[in-house]
Every structure is written in structure tokens, then in C-alpha cells.
Design a protein around this motif. Structure first.
Motif, PDB file in Angstrom:
ATOM      1  N   ALA A 135       0.826  -1.210   0.000  1.00  0.00           N
ATOM      2  CA  ALA A 135       0.000   0.000   0.000  1.00  0.00           C
ATOM      3  C   ALA A 135       0.858   1.256   0.000  1.00  0.00           C
ATOM      4  O   ALA A 135       0.513   2.263  -0.646  1.00  0.00           O
ATOM      5  CB  ALA A 135      -0.940   0.003   1.209  1.00  0.00           C
ATOM      6  N   GLU A 136       1.981   1.239   0.712  1.00  0.00           N
ATOM      7  CA  GLU A 136       2.835   2.417   0.756  1.00  0.00           C
ATOM      8  C   GLU A 136       3.455   2.699  -0.611  1.00  0.00           C
ATOM      9  O   GLU A 136       3.606   3.860  -1.012  1.00  0.00           O
ATOM     10  CB  GLU A 136       3.932   2.243   1.803  1.00  0.00           C
ATOM     11  CG  GLU A 136       3.420   2.285   3.241  1.00  0.00           C
ATOM     12  CD  GLU A 136       4.554   2.256   4.242  1.00  0.00           C
ATOM     13  OE1 GLU A 136       5.740   2.245   3.808  1.00  0.00           O
ATOM     14  OE2 GLU A 136       4.269   2.270   5.455  1.00  0.00           O
ATOM     15  N   ASP A 139       0.792   4.298  -2.722  1.00  0.00           N
ATOM     16  CA  ASP A 139       0.614   5.700  -2.331  1.00  0.00           C
ATOM     17  C   ASP A 139       1.772   6.566  -2.826  1.00  0.00           C
ATOM     18  O   ASP A 139       1.580   7.743  -3.161  1.00  0.00           O
ATOM     19  CB  ASP A 139       0.479   5.819  -0.818  1.00  0.00           C
ATOM     20  CG  ASP A 139      -0.834   5.245  -0.295  1.00  0.00           C
ATOM     21  OD1 ASP A 139      -1.778   5.101  -1.106  1.00  0.00           O
ATOM     22  OD2 ASP A 139      -0.914   4.935   0.906  1.00  0.00           O
ATOM     23  N   HIS A 287      -4.627  -0.375  -5.869  1.00  0.00           N
ATOM     24  CA  HIS A 287      -5.294  -0.568  -4.579  1.00  0.00           C
ATOM     25  C   HIS A 287      -6.411  -1.606  -4.709  1.00  0.00           C
ATOM     26  O   HIS A 287      -6.604  -2.445  -3.817  1.00  0.00           O
ATOM     27  CB  HIS A 287      -5.853   0.753  -4.066  1.00  0.00           C
ATOM     28  CG  HIS A 287      -4.863   1.583  -3.308  1.00  0.00           C
ATOM     29  ND1 HIS A 287      -4.194   1.114  -2.193  1.00  0.00           N
ATOM     30  CD2 HIS A 287      -4.438   2.860  -3.494  1.00  0.00           C
ATOM     31  CE1 HIS A 287      -3.388   2.058  -1.725  1.00  0.00           C
ATOM     32  NE2 HIS A 287      -3.512   3.129  -2.496  1.00  0.00           N
ATOM     33  N   ARG A 290      -4.914  -5.003  -4.797  1.00  0.00           N
ATOM     34  CA  ARG A 290      -4.430  -5.377  -3.465  1.00  0.00           C
ATOM     35  C   ARG A 290      -5.573  -5.861  -2.580  1.00  0.00           C
ATOM     36  O   ARG A 290      -5.428  -6.815  -1.815  1.00  0.00           O
ATOM     37  CB  ARG A 290      -3.718  -4.179  -2.840  1.00  0.00           C
ATOM     38  CG  ARG A 290      -3.132  -4.433  -1.462  1.00  0.00           C
ATOM     39  CD  ARG A 290      -2.350  -3.217  -0.967  1.00  0.00           C
ATOM     40  NE  ARG A 290      -1.860  -3.450   0.388  1.00  0.00           N
ATOM     41  CZ  ARG A 290      -2.572  -3.218   1.484  1.00  0.00           C
ATOM     42  NH1 ARG A 290      -3.803  -2.716   1.405  1.00  0.00           N
ATOM     43  NH2 ARG A 290      -2.058  -3.467   2.678  1.00  0.00           N
ATOM     44  N   ARG A 291      -6.739  -5.190  -2.713  1.00  0.00           N
ATOM     45  CA  ARG A 291      -7.902  -5.584  -1.897  1.00  0.00           C
ATOM     46  C   ARG A 291      -8.611  -6.806  -2.456  1.00  0.00           C
ATOM     47  O   ARG A 291      -9.481  -7.374  -1.802  1.00  0.00           O
ATOM     48  CB  ARG A 291      -8.897  -4.426  -1.824  1.00  0.00           C
ATOM     49  CG  ARG A 291      -8.393  -3.184  -1.094  1.00  0.00           C
ATOM     50  CD  ARG A 291      -9.554  -2.219  -0.875  1.00  0.00           C
ATOM     51  NE  ARG A 291     -10.246  -1.895  -2.115  1.00  0.00           N
ATOM     52  CZ  ARG A 291      -9.974  -0.832  -2.883  1.00  0.00           C
ATOM     53  NH1 ARG A 291      -9.010   0.005  -2.523  1.00  0.00           N
ATOM     54  NH2 ARG A 291     -10.656  -0.610  -3.981  1.00  0.00           N
TER      55      ARG A 291
END
Length: 394
Positions: A135-136, A139, A287, A290-291
Motif C-alpha cells: 500500500a505504501e 501511495d 489498490h 491489493r484488496r
């Protein structure tokens, strides 16, 4: 997507008559493929080597090779591995979309973008195709895009695009420099007014230069592509067609139905804008991957074509990339074919040709540069040369 270091180039030569393109020649000195290198070799070793052979889109090449091998073996790629590979392709695609846009269309401004590009490249390298999506790192990509002047809401609709267009964004000046010929106009701008107080630029009807109907290459074509690669090999890879169809592939083909693209027009401006829209969408897609809310098969697919034969397809920056692997009875490589997206877009009767035949042009440097911009917008994976000549000189 050159496999071996050589001087590979595309030559585009337009013959003009009565102020229009009457005849177009597109010729290419294409790179040597990997089939001869791979023949008889252990499959795992070849797939591990593939990304090292390519100067561009190494993650996409790795993913296509891995998918093709898994399909040839009849294996199912685990969802987490698919997501990791798709994430690496998306991050790489973002960089290629931006790098091509900036270096081609920003004139003498590329040094202005160097710090932001370095930040984005560093973030993209955190996606290795094997590890779970971070996630980082996602971002960090979003932050880099913001720093480049591409915020999350710039391309939501025509109004948001117009505000961005007039805002002084680092990417807006090179984009708007082509506005008079590419279909975007600024309205109501007052001398000395700040960007925030000026009326937004709005999409205008685009001239018909380079605007064509889009016939996209997509997953529905994969089986036929694979069958043709298996039957015809390098001759099909060098000049592909689907029963007379030479579809387009790339960012515009993927986004042809996007409302903003439709309002701006499917010509030169639409091609440039599609890159920026797709780049800006990348963190959101990552994202979602990832989810588990996005399907990795929208980015890459593995298709089994028969016993020991598999096809990998990947939506990379320049379009849909195909790798075909056929294994012998010992599991070694019996056939390895690669079809790059450039071969579709620069087919002698393909999308670039359709965009230029009949286009209003004269033998001037200004019009040659219009064609150069169009060729660059199709984003070939090798260098290119453009010439214009009158029919009487042919």
C-alpha cells in the motif's frame, strides 16, 4: 520491445497528391526474436532470461512469458501471483506512458519533470511481480503523480479536464501547445488573469486529422492470435492480421469509450489524453488489486491452446503483448513466438495507415511534424523516420 540490441527503426513515407495523403508506406527493420535462442532449452531457464533481453517493458515480457509457460503446462497461476504480476505490469505501464508523453511532447521541458519522474520510477521498482502489493508503494506512485500535476480528479469529466488544462499544471503547457490543431480551445481568458480566475479550457470538435474509428484488439482475439502464431510463426508476428482485421492496441484502444475521450475526439489529442488518464488511474487499480476488488485477468491472461501449448497476453503500455510457448515431450521449448503491439499499430494497413490515408497534408516541415507527433502518439517500441513527398516526385 526489441529483443536484441540492433538499430531497429520504422520508416513512414507519405506520398501526397492535391494536398492529401494518397499513398503511405510503412516499413520496418524489426528485431530478431527469441525463438532461435529458446529452441531446445529448458523452459524455466528461458522464461527467467526473457526480461533481460528487452530494453523496454521487462515486467510485461516476464509476465507474458510466465503466463504462456503456465498455460503450456496446464497449470493455474495462483491469484496472489497473478495480482503481483499484474501490479508490476501496471507500475511499469505508468512509467512508460508518462516517459513517452514527456520526452516526446514536452519540447525542451523534460528536465523540469526529472525529479518527479525519478520519484515515480523509484516507487515503480518496488513492484517486483512476486511480492504482495504494498500500500505504501502504491501511495508513493499517487504522490508522484500529484507532484507531476496529475491529481486524482483531473480527468473525471470535461469540466475537471478544462480546469486542469487552464491551471498551469506542469503537463498542461506541452499538452495545450497542440490545442489549436488537436481540438481543445480556451474560452474567456482575460489578459493578466490568474489560472484560477480564468474560464476553463473546454474540449472542442476535433479536426478530422488522424481521427478514426477504433477497432480494439482485446482478450476475445487471443485464441485466434495464438492459433495464427502457432501456424504461421514469425511471418504472422511480423505482419499480423485477423481475417483482414488489423485492430488497434494501446491506451486509446483500452479507453476509447471513456466519456472524456469521446468528448475530446479520437484523434491526436485523444491519444495523448488516453495516456494521462490511464497513468492517473493506476494507483486506484493497484489498490483494487491489493484488496481483491479488481480482476488481474484484465491486465494479463494465460490461455491453453492445446497439449503443451500456451499463450500469455499482457496489456502493457504500448498495447496487448502476446507470447506463445510450445513444449516438447521433455518439457523443453519447441516453439517460442512473440507478437509485439507495435506490429498491429504500424501494420501497412493498420491504424496509423488508416489515420493518415486521405489526411490533409502538404510537403512542409510543419506538416511533417504533425505526422511525427501522430507516430509518436502511437508510441512505437523502436525509433522511426517520417518523410513527406509529392506524388510527382515519386
Amino acid at each position: 520491445m526489441n529483443a536484441l540490441p540492433r538499430e531497429d527503426r520504422i520508416a513512414v513515407s507519405a506520398e501526397l497528391a492535391q494536398g492529401r495523403v494518397a499513398r503511405l508506406e510503412i516499413s520496418a527493420r524489426r528485431p530478431v526474436g527469441v525463438g532461435r535462442l529458446a529452441f531446445g532449452k529448458p523452459a524455466d531457464g528461458v522464461v527467467a532470461l526473457v526480461p533481460r533481453l528487452f530494453a523496454l517493458c521487462a515486467s510485461a515480457q516476464r509476465a507474458a512469458a510466465s503466463c504462456a509457460l503456465a498455460a503450456a503446462r496446464g497449470e493455474t497461476v495462483p491469484p496472489e501471483q497473478m495480482a503481483a504480476q499484474a501490479g508490476a505490469v501496471l507500475a511499469e505501464r505508468l512509467i512508460e506512458l508518462l516517459r513517452g508523453s514527456i520526452t516526446t511532447f514536452a519540447g525542451d521541458r523534460p528536465p523540469t519533470f526529472a525529479p518527479q519522474l525519478r520519484e515515480l520510477i523509484a516507487a515503480a521498482r518496488r513492484f517486483d511481480g512476486r511480492s504482495a502489493l504494498d500500500a505504501e508503494a502504491i501511495d508513493a506512485l499517487a504522490h508522484g503523480l500529484d507532484a507531476l500535476g496529475l491529481s486524482e480528479h483531473n480527468f473525471e469529466d470535461a469540466d475537471a479536464y478544462g480546469i486542469w488544462f487552464a491551471s498551469g499544471s506542469p503537463l498542461a503547457p506541452p499538452h495545450s501547445a497542440r490545442a489549436p490543431s488537436s481540438g481543445v480551445r480556451a474560452e474567456g481568458r482575460r489578459e493578466g488573469a490568474s489560472p484560477q480566475s480564468q474560464a476553463p479550457a473546454t474540449p472542442a470538435p476535433e479536426s478530422d486529422f488522424a481521427a478514426i474509428a477504433i477497432d480494439p484488439l482485446n482478450a476475445d482475439d487471443d485464441c485466434v492470435v495464438g492459433e495464427q502464431l502457432l501456424q504461421r510463426g514469425a511471418s504472422f508476428a511480423a505482419r499480423p492480421d485477423l481475417a483482414g482485421r488489423m485492430p488497434e492496441t494501446g491506451a486509446l484502444a483500452r479507453l476509447a469509450d471513456h466519456p472524456l475521450i469521446r468528448s475530446v475526439g479520437i484523434g491526436l489529442t485523444g491519444r495523448l489524453l488516453a495516456r494521462l488518464i490511464e497513468a492517473r488511474e493506476t494507483p486506484r487499480l493497484l489498490h483494487a488489486l491489493r484488496r481483491g476488488d479488481a480482476d488481474a485477468t484484465a491486465i494479463l491472461q494465460a490461455t491453453r491452446l492445446g497439449e503443451g501449448v500456451g499463450l500469455g497476453a499482457v496489456e502493457c503500455a504500448r498495447g496487448r503483448l502476446h507470447h506463445l510457448i510450445a513444449l516438447d515431450s521433455d518439457g523443453r521449448i519447441a516453439r517460442y513466438e512473440i507478437l509485439a503491439p507495435t506490429e498491429w499499430n504500424f501494420h501497412p494497413q493498420g491504424p496509423l495507415a488508416r489515420a493518415l490515408i486521405g489526411a490533409p497534408l502538404h510537403v512542409t516541415e510543419a506538416d511533417r511534424q504533425r505526422v511525427v507527433s501522430l507516430v509518436a502518439a502511437f508510441d512505437p517500441c523502436v525509433g522511426y523516420d517520417v518523410t513527406l513527398r509529392e506524388a510527382a516526385d515519386a
